[in-house]
Design a protein around this motif. Structure first.
Motif, PDB file in Angstrom:
ATOM      1  N   ASN A  83      -1.717  -1.219  -5.727  1.00 23.63           N
ATOM      2  CA  ASN A  83      -2.261  -0.415  -4.631  1.00 23.63           C
ATOM      3  C   ASN A  83      -1.772   1.028  -4.687  1.00 23.63           C
ATOM      4  O   ASN A  83      -1.882   1.743  -3.691  1.00 23.63           O
ATOM      5  N   ASP A  84      -1.203   1.418  -5.827  1.00 18.64           N
ATOM      6  CA  ASP A  84      -0.737   2.786  -6.018  1.00 18.64           C
ATOM      7  C   ASP A  84       0.210   3.226  -4.907  1.00 18.64           C
ATOM      8  O   ASP A  84      -0.051   4.204  -4.208  1.00 18.64           O
ATOM      9  N   PRO A  85       1.307   2.495  -4.702  1.00 23.12           N
ATOM     10  CA  PRO A  85       2.207   2.808  -3.582  1.00 23.12           C
ATOM     11  C   PRO A  85       2.986   4.090  -3.840  1.00 23.12           C
ATOM     12  O   PRO A  85       3.153   4.512  -4.981  1.00 23.12           O
ATOM     13  N   LYS A  86       3.423   4.704  -2.758  1.00 24.15           N
ATOM     14  CA  LYS A  86       4.199   5.933  -2.898  1.00 24.15           C
ATOM     15  C   LYS A  86       5.653   5.635  -3.215  1.00 24.15           C
ATOM     16  O   LYS A  86       6.368   6.486  -3.731  1.00 24.15           O
ATOM     17  N   ALA A 146       0.825  -1.205   0.000  1.00 21.62           N
ATOM     18  CA  ALA A 146       0.000   0.000   0.000  1.00 21.62           C
ATOM     19  C   ALA A 146       0.863   1.261   0.000  1.00 21.62           C
ATOM     20  O   ALA A 146       0.586   2.209  -0.723  1.00 21.62           O
ATOM     21  N   THR A 147       1.926   1.275   0.818  1.00 16.04           N
ATOM     22  CA  THR A 147       2.809   2.435   0.857  1.00 16.04           C
ATOM     23  C   THR A 147       4.074   2.192   0.040  1.00 16.04           C
ATOM     24  O   THR A 147       4.518   3.034  -0.712  1.00 16.04           O
ATOM     25  N   ALA A 207      -3.346  -8.970  -3.805  1.00 16.06           N
ATOM     26  CA  ALA A 207      -2.670  -7.822  -3.194  1.00 16.06           C
ATOM     27  C   ALA A 207      -3.639  -6.651  -3.050  1.00 16.06           C
ATOM     28  O   ALA A 207      -3.607  -5.914  -2.061  1.00 16.06           O
ATOM     29  N   TYR A 208      -4.513  -6.485  -4.039  1.00 21.83           N
ATOM     30  CA  TYR A 208      -5.477  -5.381  -3.981  1.00 21.83           C
ATOM     31  C   TYR A 208      -6.477  -5.613  -2.859  1.00 21.83           C
ATOM     32  O   TYR A 208      -6.812  -4.713  -2.092  1.00 21.83           O
ATOM     33  N   ARG A 209      -6.943  -6.832  -2.747  1.00 19.90           N
ATOM     34  CA  ARG A 209      -7.938  -7.158  -1.719  1.00 19.90           C
ATOM     35  C   ARG A 209      -7.357  -7.080  -0.311  1.00 19.90           C
ATOM     36  O   ARG A 209      -8.097  -6.903   0.660  1.00 19.90           O
ATOM     37  N   ALA A 210      -6.027  -7.233  -0.199  1.00 20.81           N
ATOM     38  CA  ALA A 210      -5.410  -7.146   1.125  1.00 20.81           C
ATOM     39  C   ALA A 210      -5.544  -5.735   1.697  1.00 20.81           C
ATOM     40  O   ALA A 210      -5.450  -5.541   2.905  1.00 20.81           O
ATOM     41  N   HIS A 211      -5.756  -4.755   0.829  1.00 21.27           N
ATOM     42  CA  HIS A 211      -5.802  -3.369   1.307  1.00 21.27           C
ATOM     43  C   HIS A 211      -7.097  -2.650   0.959  1.00 21.27           C
ATOM     44  O   HIS A 211      -7.280  -1.489   1.308  1.00 21.27           O
ATOM     45  N   HIS A 212      -7.977  -3.306   0.230  1.00 23.08           N
ATOM     46  CA  HIS A 212      -9.254  -2.694  -0.122  1.00 23.08           C
ATOM     47  C   HIS A 212     -10.371  -3.680   0.157  1.00 23.08           C
ATOM     48  O   HIS A 212     -10.270  -4.842  -0.221  1.00 23.08           O
ATOM     49  N   LYS A 213     -11.422  -3.177   0.793  1.00 23.74           N
ATOM     50  CA  LYS A 213     -12.555  -4.072   1.071  1.00 23.74           C
ATOM     51  C   LYS A 213     -13.455  -4.106  -0.154  1.00 23.74           C
ATOM     52  O   LYS A 213     -14.452  -3.388  -0.242  1.00 23.74           O
ATOM     53  N   VAL A 214     -13.075  -4.943  -1.096  1.00 23.28           N
ATOM     54  CA  VAL A 214     -13.870  -5.040  -2.327  1.00 23.28           C
ATOM     55  C   VAL A 214     -14.147  -6.514  -2.623  1.00 23.28           C
ATOM     56  O   VAL A 214     -13.493  -7.403  -2.077  1.00 23.28           O
ATOM     57  N   SER A 215     -15.122  -6.734  -3.492  1.00 25.67           N
ATOM     58  CA  SER A 215     -15.452  -8.105  -3.849  1.00 25.67           C
ATOM     59  C   SER A 215     -14.353  -8.664  -4.758  1.00 25.67           C
ATOM     60  O   SER A 215     -13.528  -7.932  -5.294  1.00 25.67           O
ATOM     61  N   LYS A 216     -14.382  -9.985  -4.910  1.00 27.02           N
ATOM     62  CA  LYS A 216     -13.384 -10.639  -5.751  1.00 27.02           C
ATOM     63  C   LYS A 216     -13.443 -10.129  -7.180  1.00 27.02           C
ATOM     64  O   LYS A 216     -12.428  -9.944  -7.835  1.00 27.02           O
ATOM     65  N   SER A 217     -14.664  -9.893  -7.671  1.00 31.04           N
ATOM     66  CA  SER A 217     -14.793  -9.497  -9.074  1.00 31.04           C
ATOM     67  C   SER A 217     -14.265  -8.072  -9.285  1.00 31.04           C
ATOM     68  O   SER A 217     -13.650  -7.781 -10.306  1.00 31.04           O
ATOM     69  N   VAL A 218     -14.469  -7.206  -8.298  1.00 29.43           N
ATOM     70  CA  VAL A 218     -13.932  -5.849  -8.417  1.00 29.43           C
ATOM     71  C   VAL A 218     -12.401  -5.893  -8.411  1.00 29.43           C
ATOM     72  O   VAL A 218     -11.741  -5.237  -9.221  1.00 29.43           O
ATOM     73  N   ALA A 219     -11.854  -6.706  -7.508  1.00 25.90           N
ATOM     74  CA  ALA A 219     -10.396  -6.837  -7.431  1.00 25.90           C
ATOM     75  C   ALA A 219      -9.845  -7.409  -8.734  1.00 25.90           C
ATOM     76  O   ALA A 219      -8.787  -6.991  -9.216  1.00 25.90           O
ATOM     77  N   MET A 220     -10.573  -8.350  -9.309  1.00 24.28           N
ATOM     78  CA  MET A 220     -10.114  -8.952 -10.556  1.00 24.28           C
ATOM     79  C   MET A 220     -10.162  -7.935 -11.691  1.00 24.28           C
ATOM     80  O   MET A 220      -9.271  -7.897 -12.542  1.00 24.28           O
TER      81      MET A 220
END
Lengths: 332, 379
Positions: B202-205, B121-122, B147-160
Motif C-alpha cells: 500500500n506504499d506506506p510512509k 496504508a500509512t 492487504a491491498y484490497r483492504a485499502h483500495h476498492k479494486v477487483s480481486k484480479s487487480v489486487a492479485m
C-alpha cells in the motif's frame, strides 16, 4: 492423489479384516451356545435337535474351518446348512446367518445402517455448528460475561448423565409440551420431510449435549491461534477484526478440530446405542442390543464389522479433508 | 595493529545509498518532512504480579526517507513501543500513555476505525520470523492482495496483479507462479521478501521492520538489508529498524536510539553513537559484537541479566550491570535516575548517564579493547 486414496483404501481393507478376525475370535471362540439359542427354551428343544442344528449351521466343525467359511462368506458368499435341511444361500458379503430371525446378518445390519447413519450425520452436523458458533463467540469475547456463560454451561451440562438428560428431554419436549415432533424414523427416500422432522429432536438434543466438550476445544484453539504471529500480521494489514477472526484465526483453528471430529465419529456411532434406545429409533445400536438379549451372536458380530468398516471410511474422508484445509499436508 | 580510530572509522554508517536530500520525494510528503513523532510514550501491562513497565517515557521523531535503528536487548521495549505505533496492543490488556503522532494523526486512544485505516496504508510492519508471520493455509499472493484490497476498492484480479507486481519488485523470481504457492513452499529469505512485499503493497510512509534479518542465514541477511535500502530509496519511506545487531545498524541506519529497560539511554546519529558512544550499556553492546578479524580478543558480553520490568532498579536502571558506577560520586547511580540530556554543546545527541567524562572513558578504556571487533558479518 489417486495413488494416495488407493493406498489408504488398501490399508482400510486390512483394518477391516483385522476387525473381522478380532470379532470372530471374541464371539465365536468364547463359551457361547448358538445352537441352544437357535433352538429356544421350549420343550421342543431336545439334545438331539440341538445336535441337528449344530450340524446344519456347521458349528460341529473345527473353529479354524468355521473361520475359513466365515471369511469365504464375506468375500464370495456361501451356503449355510447341509443336505438334511434346506440349504440357505448367503450372498457376499455374508456376515453369517441370524439364528433368531433366520435371515442373512448382512441384510439385517444394512437395513438398520441408514437409520444410525442419519442419526450420526445429523448429530455431528449439529454439534460441529454449535461448537464453532459458541467456541468462536466465547474466544472473541474472552473473559466477558458471554464467555463465562458459555464456558459455565458447557461445563455443567456434561456433568448430567447422558441417559437422564435424554429421558428428561424426551419427556418434556416431546411428550409433555410436544414442542418437537416425537422421534421416529422414516426413510429419506420415502419422505424426506418425515425423515427430517422425525429425527430433528434427536439431532438437536444429541448435538447440543455432545457440543459442550467441543465448544471448549474450539474456544481454546481460537485463543491459541489469536496469539499466533500470522494473526498479528493479518491485523496489521488494516482488515476488519471480523475478517481477522474468521478468515485467519478460525481458518487455522479449524484444522485440528476436523481431526477431533473424525475421531469422535467412531465414538458417536458406538454411543448411538443409548440414543436409539431412549428415543426408540430402530438403528444398529438397538439391533445389537436386542441381539445381545437373545444371544444372536452373528448379528452382534455383524454390527461390529459394519461399524468398523464405516469408521475406517470416515477416517479416510477426514484425512482427505485435512489435506484440503492444510496445504502443508501432502496427500501422497 | 588496529587502533581505536580505525575502529571508529569502520563504524561509520555505509554511505552506499544516495544521500537523504537526493532521495526521491513523493506526493504529499517530501523527504525530510516529519512522519512520526513519539512523545513521552509509556506502555504498561497490568498483571497479577504487578505492573509491567515495558516502555517508560520514550521520545523520538522520524522524517521521511530516514532510517532510525532502535537497539536493545530483549525486553528493552523496542518491539513493544513499535507495536504501539501500529496500534497492535490489546487495549484491554495494555495501558498506553503519551502521544504517537503518525502522519498528523494521533494513534494513542484513536478509534479502532482510525487505526484500521492507518495500518498498512500509512504504516506497515515486517515481523521477525517470516516462518510464522505468514498464514500457513493461505496462498502468498492472496495474503498480499488482501492487504491491498483492504485499502483500495479494486477487483480481486487487480489486487492479485498488484500482488504479483510487488513480489517481482522484491526480487522473487517467477512471481506469477510464486503468488499461487503457500508459504511452506518458500525459503526463509523468500518468505521475508514476501513479507516486505506485503508491507509495501500500500506504499506506506513508514515501514517498521522488527528484527527482519534475525531469523535468516547470514548471506540472506545482507540481501534483505540491501533490498530494504533500495526500496527506501525508491519509495522514499521512513524506516524504523528494530534490531540488536550493531553491524546492521552501521550498515543502514541514519539515527540510532539505544533502549534499556523501557527507556532511551542514548540517541543520536548513527555516526556519532557508533563512533563515540557515551553510555556504558552501548559500550557493552559494542564489546559483545563478534568479529572474524579480531585476533585473540574475547567477547565481553554485558554481565548480568536485563532487569525485571515489574520491579525496576532504583536510580539508573542499568546500575546493577554497570562497571563504571564507582566513577560517579555519592552513589547517584543508585539514588537518582539520570536525565536524557545532551552532553556539552551538542543538542541533538542525548545520553542518560551520570558519568562526567564518558567520551574520555570510551577513548581511553573501551575503544582500544574493541580491536576491530565490530563484526561486519553482513559483508
Amino acid at each position: 492423489m489417486l495413488i494416495y486414496i488407493l493406498r489408504r483404501l488398501a490399508l482400510s481393507v486390512s483394518v477391516v479384516f483385522a476387525a473381522i478376525v478380532a470379532t470372530f475370535a471374541i464371539f465365536f471362540l468364547g463359551p457361547s451356545d448358538p445352537a441352544g439359542a437357535f433352538c429356544g427354551q421350549g420343550q421342543n428343544c431336545t439334545p438331539e435337535r440341538v445336535a441337528i442344528i449344530k450340524k446344519s449351521l456347521g458349528l460341529d466343525e473345527p473353529k479354524t474351518t468355521q473361520f475359513v467359511h466365515y471369511i469365504e462368506g464375506v468375500v464370495v458368499g456361501r451356503d449355510i446348512g447341509d443336505s438334511d435341511s434346506s440349504v440357505k444361500h448367503c450372498p457376499a458379503p455374508c456376515l453369517g446367518w441370524s439364528y433368531r430371525s433366520n435371515r442373512p446378518v448382512t441384510d439385517m445390519v444394512l437395513e438398520r445402517f441408514p437409520v444410525t447413519l442419519s442419526l450420526v450425520v445429523g448429530g455431528v452436523a449439529v454439534y460441529v455448528t454449535l461448537a464453532l458458533l459458541f467456541g468462536v463467540l466465547a474466544a472473541r469475547f474472552r473473559g466477558r460475561l458471554i464467555d463465562r456463560v458459555i464456558v459455565g454451561v458447557s461445563q455443567f451440562v456434561p456433568a448430567i448423565p447422558y441417559y437422564i438428560a435424554a429421558l428428561m428431554f424426551y419427556l418434556y419436549f416431546m411428550v409433555f409440551y410436544a414442542i418437537i415432533p416425537r422421534s421416529s424414523y422414516t426413510s429419506i427416500t420415502e419422505s424426506p420431510w418425515a425423515w427430517f422432522t422425525g429425527l430433528l429432536g434427536v439431532w438437536l438434543f444429541w448435538g447440543a449435549f455432545a457440543s459442550t466438550g467441543y465448544i471448549r476445544y474450539v474456544r481454546a484453539s481460537m485463543i491459541d491461534t489469536q496469539g499466533q504471529d500470522y494473526v498479528r500480521t493479518a491485523r496489521s494489514k488494516g482488515i476488519s477484526e471480523k475478517r481477522v477472526m474468521y478468515r485467519h484465526a478460525l481458518r487455522a483453528a479449524i484444522a485440528p478440530f476436523i481431526t477431533l471430529v473424525g475421531i469422535s465419529i467412531a465414538f458417536e456411532l458406538t454411543g448411538s446405542i443409548f440414543t436409539e434406545r431412549i428415543f426408540n429409533i430402530q438403528g444398529m445400536g438397538l439391533l445389537a442390543l436386542d441381539s445381545f438379549n437373545t444371544g444372536d451372536l452373528p448379528v452382534i458380530a455383524g454390527v461390529v464389522v459394519i461399524t468398523a468398516t464405516f469408521v475406517t471410511i470416515g477416517n479416510l474422508i477426514v484425512d482427505m479433508l485435512y489435506g484440503v484445509v492444510d496445504p502443508r499436508v501432502k496427500l501422497s | 595493529m588496529t587502533t581505536g580510530s580505525e575502529t571508529q572509522d569502520m563504524l561509520q554508517p555505509a554511505q552506499s545509498g544516495p544521500n537523504i536530500a537526493q532521495r526521491r520525494g513523493r506526493e504529499g510528503k517530501k523527504v525530510g518532512e516529519q512522519i512520526l513523532k513519539v512523545t513521552d510514550l509509556t506502555v504498561q501491562f497490568p498483571t497479577e504480579d504487578g505492573l509491567v513497565q515495558a516502555v517508560n517515557g520514550l521520545n523520538y521523531d522520524l522524517q521521511m526517507g530516514q532510517t532510525l535503528a532502535i537497539v536493545g536487548e530483549s525486553g528493552s521495549g523496542k518491539s513493544v513501543s513499535s507495536m504501539a505505533v501500529m496500534g497492535l496492543h490489546d487495549t484491554r490488556r495494555a495501558r498506553i500513555g503519551g502521544s504517537i503522532m503518525l502522519d498528523g494523526q494521533e494513534i494513542v486512544g484513536a478509534s479502532a476505525q482510525t487505526i484500521r485505516r492507518m495500518r498498512s496504508a500509512t504504516a506497515a510492519m515486517i515481523f521477525q520470523d517470516p516462518q510464522s508471520s505468514l498464514h500457513p493455509f493461505l496462498r502468498v499472493g492472496w495474503q498480499i492482495a488482501e492487504a491491498y484490497r483492504a485499502h483500495h476498492k479494486v477487483s480481486k484480479s487487480v489486487a492479485m496483479k498488484r500482488s504479483v507486481e510487488m513480489l517481482d519488485r522484491v526480487g522473487i523470481p517467477n512471481p506469477a507462479r510464486r503468488a499461487k504457492q503457500y508459504p511452506h513452499e518458500f525459503s526463509g529469505g523468500m518468505r521475508q521478501r514476501a513479507m516486505i512485499a506485503l508491507g509495501l503493497v500500500n506504499d506506506p510512509k513508514l515501514l517498521i521492520a522488527d528484527e527482519p534479518t534475525t531469523a535468516l542465514d547470514v548471506t540472506v541477511q545482507a540481501q534483505i538489508l540491501d533490498l530494504l535500502n533500495d526500496l527506501q530509496d525508491e519509495f522514499g519511506s521512513a524506516i524504523v529498524l528494530i534490531t540488536h545487531d550493531l553491524a546492521v545498524v552501521a550498515e543502514v541506519a541514519d539515527e540510532v536510539l539505544v533502549m534499556y529497560a523501557g527507556r532511551a539511554v542514548e540517541h543520536g546519529t548513527a555516526t556519532e553513537v557508533l563512533a563515540q558512544p557515551r553510555h556504558p550499556y552501548t559500550w557493552g553492546l559494542l564489546s559483545s559484537v563478534p568479529s572474524i578479524s579480531a585476533t585473540g580478543s574475547s567477547l565481553r558480553p554485558v554481565r548480568g541479566l536485563p532487569p525485571s520490568l515489574l520491579n525496576l532498579p532504583t536510580g539508573c536502571s542499568f546500575h546493577p550491570r554497570c562497571d563504571f558506577m564507582e566513577r560517579v560520586p555519592g552513589g547517584r547511580c543508585i539514588k537518582e535516575l539520570p536525565e536524557l540530556i545532551p552532553p556539552e554543546s551538542q543538542s541533538d545527541r542525548v545520553t542518560r548517564c551520570h558519568l562526567a567524562e564518558p567520551a574520555d572513558i570510551f577513548r581511553d578504556e573501551i575503544a582500544p579493547s574493541l580491536d576491530g571487533s565490530e563484526g561486519r558479518s553482513h559483508e
